[in-house]
Design an enzyme around this catalytic site. Structure first.
Site, PDB file in Angstrom:
ATOM      1  N   SER A 121       0.792  -1.217   0.000  1.00 55.75           N
ATOM      2  CA  SER A 121       0.000   0.000   0.000  1.00 55.75           C
ATOM      3  C   SER A 121       0.830   1.275   0.000  1.00 55.75           C
ATOM      4  O   SER A 121       0.279   2.357  -0.126  1.00 55.75           O
ATOM      5  CB  SER A 121      -0.920  -0.004   1.213  1.00 55.75           C
ATOM      6  OG  SER A 121      -0.153  -0.165   2.363  1.00 55.75           O
ATOM      7  N   LYS A 166       4.572  10.352   3.383  1.00 55.52           N
ATOM      8  CA  LYS A 166       4.568  11.427   2.390  1.00 55.52           C
ATOM      9  C   LYS A 166       5.572  12.520   2.769  1.00 55.52           C
ATOM     10  O   LYS A 166       5.947  12.657   3.932  1.00 55.52           O
ATOM     11  CB  LYS A 166       3.178  12.090   2.330  1.00 55.52           C
ATOM     12  CG  LYS A 166       2.061  11.198   1.819  1.00 55.52           C
ATOM     13  CD  LYS A 166       2.071  11.080   0.298  1.00 55.52           C
ATOM     14  CE  LYS A 166       0.823  10.365  -0.195  1.00 55.52           C
ATOM     15  NZ  LYS A 166       0.710   8.994   0.338  1.00 55.52           N
TER      16      LYS A 166
END
Lengths: 243, 243
Positions: free
Chosen positions: B157, B196
């Site tokens: 993922s 991120k």
DNA sequence: ACTATACACGAACAAGTGTTCTGTGTCAAG
DNA sequence: CTTGACACAGAACACTTGTTCGTGTATAGT
């Protein structure tokens, strides 16, 4: 003339060399089949045959029926090897005070558009460049650590291999690969270096990107592809955490 | 005898002693059954059990499925036995190793669908789990090494962060981040953990995937996002190098 | 009392590994 | 030419060795 007695053949010498190197490196002796592979002998019986000769001549000793029980009694000295070994030993001693950490030379950069600077098979290159220090516990224990080298990835061209600009990849030189291994290959027709999982299929080779959402490349002609090495490890550092 | 934590049990000690003696004597390591006999354990599985513990604590290393491949990493000192040479060697190894290599505790796995197991600020959690050993030279010099922890990535993922299943990420706990840092965040509205690059813009936060071909996520409300830590390093190992 | 965990045994299994046997080809001595 | 020692391959075999799984016990914590 019926002599066979004294001299060790080239095979004997290679076995002894392999033995000493292997034991030095792994701390236990190779199996008969591993020796066979190393000296390019196909049958275990022949290896056994040589091993018996070496044992008879007191170069090694081994325990019947016990795995990996070979001991080297007389270290063999090939003048050249001995030297290079000492050098690499020294290098290793300097860079890694302990056995638990090793320093892998950083050979340069890897860019898609140019072949990677694989070290000449004559390794022992030990030198001025900086090294990447890695705990041995992070590497496969059998890894031949003195063959390893590192490259810094330049550019975004390898994102399909999940490798980013600035990443460091540790690899081991190789000309062949087994199925499922991550290799660095040079593709003649595309004129580029790429990192892919290697799979040999019936009459072609499948190069599978690490990123599962991307499609594989098929190479029909083995000559269009040159394997440069196997990828052992990828390291990505985020330096900017100091703020 | 109910005891579990850090200290080696008597069994562990006896195994280490037997191991070092045996190897010293024969030049190769004993088999599991031989160890069992020596320390009076009847089942091979129990020996394996102890061996795994010793390996996890970095006292030995061994090769899966390879006979007699145990290596002693840290000589143990049995007050009576202590070979003087080994002591000085060990002393030296410890002192040099200690500051060139650090062991980062592996806290668990990181999955997109669940929050990451951040250690409580109560650090003193110290181990019982295995650790990831990393040369200090690979970390930013100012890094507070005792805050670091490692997680193994589970699932695909996080490919948009160029992180794959099985990768190990090293992070430092944090509640805030500066622009450009790679962070692990929990997104309330999506109910997932993600990696991120962090950028605070005028009235929102931009979370930029590492993969330059992918689009950023914007979070308008600061409360919808919780920063769990900053990513210091990502390590990917390719184990399959069996030659 | 119940559960989780560490410790323990033993057996069955599968993989690793050494040994042996059969066969082939080469080459030099008789 | 024949013979026999030698170098080699390959496969079958048997032993060694590591791994796994089911079961059981004791202790600590809840």
């Amino acid at each position: 003339m019926a002599r066979k007695k004294e001299g060790l053949s080239e095979r004997h010498r290679k076995i002894m060399e392999y033995l000493t190197e292997f034991i030095e490196e792994y701390g236990y002796s190779p199996s008969i089949r591993e020796i066979g592979d190393a000296i390019d002998v196909k049958s275990t019986s022949l290896v056994d045959y040589y091993l018996n000769q070496l044992e008879e001549r007191k170069y090694i000793s081994r325990e019947g029926r016990i795995s990996r029980s070979i001991r080297v009694l007389q270290p063999i000295r090939s003048a050249t090897k001995a030297l290079s070994k000492q050098i690499s030993d020294a290098a290793q001693a300097v860079t890694t005070a302990v056995d638990s950490i090793i320093s892998i030379p950083l050979r340069g950069r890897i860019v898609a558009s140019t072949p990677i600077p694989v070290p000449p098979s004559d390794f022992n290159y030990f030198d001025s460049e900086s090294g990447v220090e890695i705990a041995r516990s992070l590497l496969p224990a059998r890894e031949k650590i003195n063959e390893l080298f590192a490259l810094e990835v330049q550019g975004d061209s390898m994102i399909d291999a999940m490798v980013n600009d600035g990443d460091i990849i540790v690899m081991r030189p190789a000309q062949q690969a087994s199925n499922g291994e991550m290799v660095a290959v040079w593709l003649d027709d595309k004129d580029e270096t790429t990192l892919k999982y290697f799979y040999k299929e019936n009459n072609r080779i499948r190069l599978q990107p690490a990123n599962p959402t991307m499609d594989p490349i098929y190479v029909e002609n083995t000559n269009d592809l040159r394997i440069m090495g196997k990828v052992v490890m990828v390291i990505r550092q985020y330096k900017n955490t100091v703020h």
